[in-house]
Design an enzyme around this catalytic site. Structure first.
Site, PDB file in Angstrom:
ATOM      1  N   HIS A 172       0.835  -1.204   0.000  1.00  0.00           N
ATOM      2  CA  HIS A 172       0.000   0.000   0.000  1.00  0.00           C
ATOM      3  C   HIS A 172       0.874   1.260   0.000  1.00  0.00           C
ATOM      4  CE1 HIS A 172      -2.933   2.920   1.256  1.00  0.00           C
ATOM      5  NE2 HIS A 172      -3.877   2.056   1.512  1.00  0.00           N
ATOM      6  N   GLU A 277      -1.166   1.343  -5.373  1.00  0.00           N
ATOM      7  CA  GLU A 277      -0.957   0.154  -4.562  1.00  0.00           C
ATOM      8  C   GLU A 277      -0.906  -1.103  -5.423  1.00  0.00           C
ATOM      9  OE1 GLU A 277      -4.077   2.690  -1.938  1.00  0.00           O
ATOM     10  OE2 GLU A 277      -4.148   0.510  -1.611  1.00  0.00           O
TER      11      GLU A 277
END
Ligand code: G6P
EC number: 5.1.3.15
Length: 305
Positions: A172, A277
Site C-alpha cells: 500500500h 498500490e
C-alpha cells in the site's frame, strides 16, 4: 517495543551501511545508507518508511506527521503491508481494514550487502495464538527488501496448513508528491476500474487517458500492465513502478473530506501524496494449496523529468 539496540547492531548491523536506532514513538528503526540510497525501515509492521536514492532531492515516500507509531495501530505512510485481506474484512465479522500484518512486530531474519552495493533485508511473520484468534490458519510470511539504485520488495506467503488458503493482499505505497492536483498516473488508460469513492456506488468505468486528482480517488483497476509511472511536475520527477504477480492496482487519494475525517492525517496531507498500490484484490483472489506459496513484488525507481 524498544529492544536491545546494541544486541541488534551486534547481530545484524553492517558497519557503515546498516544500523539500528530508536525512532518515532520509541519504535526501533533500521537505518540504511549504502551510498546508492538511504532508507528507514520499521521491524514493527515490516514497513519501509523512507527511501531516497543518492542525489535525489526528495524522499520517494510520504509519512504523515500525524501518523501513529504505536504497537497495535497502523502507520499512515511509507509502504504498509496489507495481508491476509486487502480492504474490508471479507467475512464482515468486524475485523479491521487491510488485515493484521501491518499491526504486528515482524522478526528480522537477515541483513546482507549485495555485490552491486545494494542492501537486502528479510523479515518473517508466522502464525501464533494471537493471529489464529483473528485468522485461523497456519502460515509463513516473509518480506524481502532490496535498497539500492531502485527499491524492491517481495512478499511471499506460504500455506503451512493442510487446507487451501484464500487471500487478498497489497503493498500500500504512499508516494510523496509535490502537488496532487498536478500529477498524472500513467499506464492505466483503457483499464476497467471499480469506483470506491464516496457516492460512486462501485460503478465500473473504463479509464480514459492518465489518472488525475481533482477530488476523492479510490479505485480498483483490473487487468493492469506490469509497468506504471507517476509524473510529478512540481518535484520534477517520474516514479517508475514495476510489478510482478499482480494484475490489480488501487489508486487512492482521500481528498479534503476523507483526509479531514482521518485522525492520522493532517487536513492538507492529501495534497502531498498519492497511493498507487500493488495488490491482489477484487476478482484477483489468490488461492494457495497446502504447503504451496505465492508472491507479490513491486520495485520503484525515480527518474528526473
Ligand atoms: O486508513 P487505512 O486503513 O490505512 O486505509 C487507507 C485506504 O486504503 C485503500 O487505499 C482503500 O482503497 C481506501 O478505501 C482506504 O481508505
Amino acid at each position: 517495543m524498544t529492544v536491545n539496540i546494541d544486541a541488534l547492531n551486534a547481530e545484524f548491523g553492517i558497519p557503515g551501511t546498516l544500523g539500528f536506532a530508536e525512532g518515532r514513538g520509541g519504535l526501533t528503526m533500521i537505518e540504511i545508507d549504502n551510498g546508492l540510497a538511504t532508507a528507514t525501515i520499521s521491524p514493527y509492521a515490516g514497513q519501509i518508511l523512507s527511501y531516497r536514492p543518492a542525489g535525489a532531492a526528495d524522499d520517494l515516500l510520504f509519512v504523515s506527521e500525524r501518523a501513529w507509531f504505536e504497537p497495535g495501530r497502523e502507520i499512515k505512510g511509507g509502504i504498509p503491508i496489507c495481508w491476509p485481506w486487502f480492504g474490508p474484512d471479507p467475512t464482515a465479522s468486524g475485523r479491521g481494514l487491510h488485515g493484521f500484518a501491518r499491526m504486528l512486530p515482524w522478526t528480522l531474519s537477515g541483513c546482507e550487502s549485495l555485490p552491486d552495493g545494494a542492501t537486502r533485508i528479510r523479515f518473517d511473520l508466522a502464525d501464533n495464538a494471537e493471529t489464529r484468534d483473528i485468522w485461523p490458519h497456519p502460515f509463513n510470511l516473509w518480506l524481502e527488501i532490496e535498497v539500492g539504485a531502485t527499491l524492491s520488495l517481495t512478499l511471499t506467503t506460504r500455506n503451512a496448513g493442510e487446507t487451501p488458503l484464500r487471500i487478498t493482499q497489497g503493498l500500500h505505497t504512499y508516494f510523496r508528491i509535490g502537488d496532487a492536483t498536478r500529477l498524472t498516473v500513467n499506464g492505466l488508460s483503457g483499464c476497467r476500474y471499480i469506483d470506491k469513492a464516496a457516492g460512486a456506488g462501485d460503478a465500473i468505468i473504463v479509464q480514459d487517458g492518465p489518472v488525475t486528482v481533482a477530488g476523492e480517488v479510490n479505485r480498483i483497476y483490473e487487468a493492469v500492465p506490469a509497468s506504471l509511472s507517476i509524473e510529478d511536475p512540481v518535484l520534477g520527477r517520474r516514479i517508475c513502478i514495476e510489478t510482478q504477480h499482480s494484475r490489480t492496482c488501487v489508486v487512492w487519494n482521500p481528498w479534503i473530506a476523507t483526509a479531514r475525517a482521518m485522525d492520522d492525517l493532517d487536513d492538507d496531507d492529501y495534497q502531498r501524496f498519492i497511493c498507487v498500490e500493488t495488490v491482489n484484490t477484487a476478482s484477483e483472489v489468490i488461492e494457495i494449496p497446502p504447503q504451496g506459496s505465492a508472491r507479490l513484488t513491486a520495485s520503484y525507481r525515480i527518474e528526473t523529468l
